[in-house]
Write an enzyme that holds these catalytic residues in place. Sequence first.
Site, mmCIF file in Angstrom:
data_model
loop_
_atom_site.group_PDB
_atom_site.id
_atom_site.type_symbol
_atom_site.label_atom_id
_atom_site.label_comp_id
_atom_site.label_asym_id
_atom_site.label_seq_id
_atom_site.Cartn_x
_atom_site.Cartn_y
_atom_site.Cartn_z
ATOM 1 N N ASP A 11 -2.805 -4.560 -4.251
ATOM 2 C CA ASP A 11 -1.857 -4.879 -3.085
ATOM 3 C C ASP A 11 -0.583 -3.633 -3.477
ATOM 4 O O ASP A 11 -0.558 -3.184 -4.321
ATOM 5 C CB ASP A 11 -1.218 -6.368 -3.149
ATOM 6 C CG ASP A 11 -0.360 -6.285 -1.902
ATOM 7 O OD1 ASP A 11 -0.699 -6.086 -0.681
ATOM 8 O OD2 ASP A 11 1.001 -6.538 -2.148
ATOM 9 N N SER A 12 0.107 -3.422 -2.376
ATOM 10 C CA SER A 12 1.337 -2.647 -2.524
ATOM 11 C C SER A 12 2.358 -3.207 -3.487
ATOM 12 O O SER A 12 2.974 -2.473 -3.820
ATOM 13 C CB SER A 12 2.005 -2.279 -1.199
ATOM 14 O OG SER A 12 2.377 -3.489 -0.880
ATOM 15 N N TYR A 43 4.165 0.029 1.688
ATOM 16 C CA TYR A 43 3.169 0.942 2.418
ATOM 17 C C TYR A 43 3.217 0.744 3.797
ATOM 18 O O TYR A 43 2.796 1.738 4.465
ATOM 19 C CB TYR A 43 1.698 0.307 2.050
ATOM 20 C CG TYR A 43 1.266 0.639 0.570
ATOM 21 C CD1 TYR A 43 2.122 1.112 -0.360
ATOM 22 C CD2 TYR A 43 -0.244 0.584 0.499
ATOM 23 C CE1 TYR A 43 1.454 1.323 -1.671
ATOM 24 C CE2 TYR A 43 -0.629 0.832 -0.912
ATOM 25 C CZ TYR A 43 0.224 1.326 -2.026
ATOM 26 O OH TYR A 43 -0.375 1.251 -3.119
ATOM 27 N N GLY A 44 3.826 -0.366 4.531
ATOM 28 C CA GLY A 44 3.845 -0.417 5.994
ATOM 29 C C GLY A 44 3.998 0.496 6.977
ATOM 30 O O GLY A 44 3.693 0.942 8.032
ATOM 31 N N CYS A 74 -4.322 -5.993 0.878
ATOM 32 C CA CYS A 74 -3.417 -5.597 1.211
ATOM 33 C C CYS A 74 -3.877 -5.165 2.825
ATOM 34 O O CYS A 74 -4.834 -4.404 2.668
ATOM 35 C CB CYS A 74 -2.822 -4.176 0.644
ATOM 36 S SG CYS A 74 -1.552 -3.208 1.498
ATOM 37 N N ASN A 75 -3.457 -5.686 3.889
ATOM 38 C CA ASN A 75 -3.665 -5.365 5.291
ATOM 39 C C ASN A 75 -3.558 -3.965 5.619
ATOM 40 O O ASN A 75 -4.447 -3.292 6.154
ATOM 41 C CB ASN A 75 -3.009 -6.113 6.270
ATOM 42 C CG ASN A 75 -3.426 -7.652 6.302
ATOM 43 O OD1 ASN A 75 -4.289 -8.124 6.659
ATOM 44 N ND2 ASN A 75 -2.724 -8.426 5.415
ATOM 45 N N GLU A 159 10.123 -7.611 -1.277
ATOM 46 C CA GLU A 159 10.096 -6.922 -2.437
ATOM 47 C C GLU A 159 11.394 -7.004 -3.122
ATOM 48 O O GLU A 159 11.506 -6.779 -4.359
ATOM 49 C CB GLU A 159 9.560 -5.279 -2.445
ATOM 50 C CG GLU A 159 8.286 -5.196 -1.848
ATOM 51 C CD GLU A 159 7.199 -5.739 -3.044
ATOM 52 O OE1 GLU A 159 7.536 -4.920 -4.484
ATOM 53 O OE2 GLU A 159 6.005 -6.162 -3.063
ATOM 54 N N CYS A 193 -0.274 -10.197 6.935
ATOM 55 C CA CYS A 193 0.302 -9.286 5.688
ATOM 56 C C CYS A 193 0.389 -10.249 4.465
ATOM 57 O O CYS A 193 0.902 -11.332 4.687
ATOM 58 C CB CYS A 193 1.778 -8.736 6.066
ATOM 59 S SG CYS A 193 2.454 -8.042 4.738
ATOM 60 N N THR A 194 -0.361 -9.724 3.422
ATOM 61 C CA THR A 194 -0.378 -10.687 2.585
ATOM 62 C C THR A 194 0.988 -11.090 1.570
ATOM 63 O O THR A 194 1.222 -11.800 0.982
ATOM 64 C CB THR A 194 -1.262 -10.114 1.286
ATOM 65 O OG1 THR A 194 -0.730 -8.848 0.814
ATOM 66 C CG2 THR A 194 -2.648 -10.203 1.757
ATOM 67 N N HIS A 195 2.186 -10.445 1.915
ATOM 68 C CA HIS A 195 3.394 -10.767 1.502
ATOM 69 C C HIS A 195 4.017 -11.890 2.248
ATOM 70 O O HIS A 195 4.761 -12.496 1.758
ATOM 71 C CB HIS A 195 4.424 -9.538 1.677
ATOM 72 C CG HIS A 195 4.268 -8.452 0.717
ATOM 73 N ND1 HIS A 195 3.140 -7.604 0.537
ATOM 74 C CD2 HIS A 195 5.376 -8.315 -0.141
ATOM 75 C CE1 HIS A 195 3.465 -6.665 -0.478
ATOM 76 N NE2 HIS A 195 4.598 -7.208 -1.176
HETATM 77 N N1 DGL Z 1 0.724 -6.976 1.464
HETATM 78 C C1 DGL Z 1 0.803 -5.522 2.420
HETATM 79 C C2 DGL Z 1 -0.138 -6.072 3.618
HETATM 80 O O1 DGL Z 1 -0.824 -7.002 3.575
HETATM 81 C C3 DGL Z 1 2.155 -5.192 2.538
HETATM 82 C C4 DGL Z 1 2.265 -3.602 2.934
HETATM 83 C C5 DGL Z 1 3.600 -2.918 2.648
HETATM 84 O O2 DGL Z 1 3.657 -2.672 1.414
HETATM 85 O O3 DGL Z 1 4.314 -2.727 3.676
HETATM 86 O O4 DGL Z 1 -0.195 -5.076 4.458
#
Ligand code: DGL
Length: 275
Positions: A11-12, A43-44, A74-75, A159, A193-195
């Site tokens: 994941d990011s 990453y988004g 990470c989506n 984050e 989004c997994t966050h």
């Molecule tokens: N957990 C990432 C996702 O599912 C977050 C991406 C990010 O870092 O913006 O998209």
Amino acid sequence: MIAQGKIGVFDSGFGGLTVLRSIVEELPDYSYVYFGDNARAPYGNKSFDLIYDYALEGMNFLFNQGCELVIFACNTASAKALRTIQQRDLPRIAPKKRVLGVIRPSTEEIASYTQSGNVGIFGTEGTVNSASYLLELAKISPLLSVYQHACPLWVPLIEERQYESAAGRMIIATDVEQLFNKNAKIDTVLLACTHYPIIKSILEELIGDRAKIIEQGPLVAVKLKEYLMRHSEMESRLVRGTKIDFFTSERSDYFNQHATDIYGAPITAEHIQLS
Ligand code: DGL
């Protein structure tokens, strides 16, 4: 041959921990390696090229740690890099290894949760702009009406652990209302989004009884279990061991504290420097 393969989760940053937790609950007998690229999150809002490079590096790192199977938890990476990596890079780099994403497993069951047929999706800008969910759901459940809303500030808030602040809550509340303004009949909201499960209690407060909130972790875990049942050639390469190694591209003391809160068990990660 003795099976030595592990399952990698990428994941990011912290978000993939919400998926790892569900996977370990569902499949407790394997060994796992988690890599959070916290130093380069979010990453988004980054370009396709950058996310592709980061995802490829993350995958290679996990392969080098002995992973036979890597989950892009990470989506954004699943939406922007997975297909290219699966089709172009994997046959060249490691033809027997596999990389799976989180978008397909998250869409397969979504129709069973909604009564009104109106589904909302919260995601990063990258995920929303890729239209991956719209395309996938149009194939699987063409009768659903799907409304996406990008929340570019949620991952930075998570984050940086700022989501409980007054400003953080105001930002989250504004995004929630913007989604429901698209259609008040939305009765199911997918956290794409997994966050986002990390702020689920805030979202529950804000959404109330308007909609059911769906997290990806349990969906991905069940689909992974089914995948391993169908793919004995992969399953037989996985070591039994219940060990989890954690790596982060951030300072490990910073990672450990927040990761332990999110995961619900003590985490000690090793810092690694990617290019
Ligand atoms: N957990 C990432 C996702 O599912 C977050 C991406 C990010 O870092 O913006 O998209």
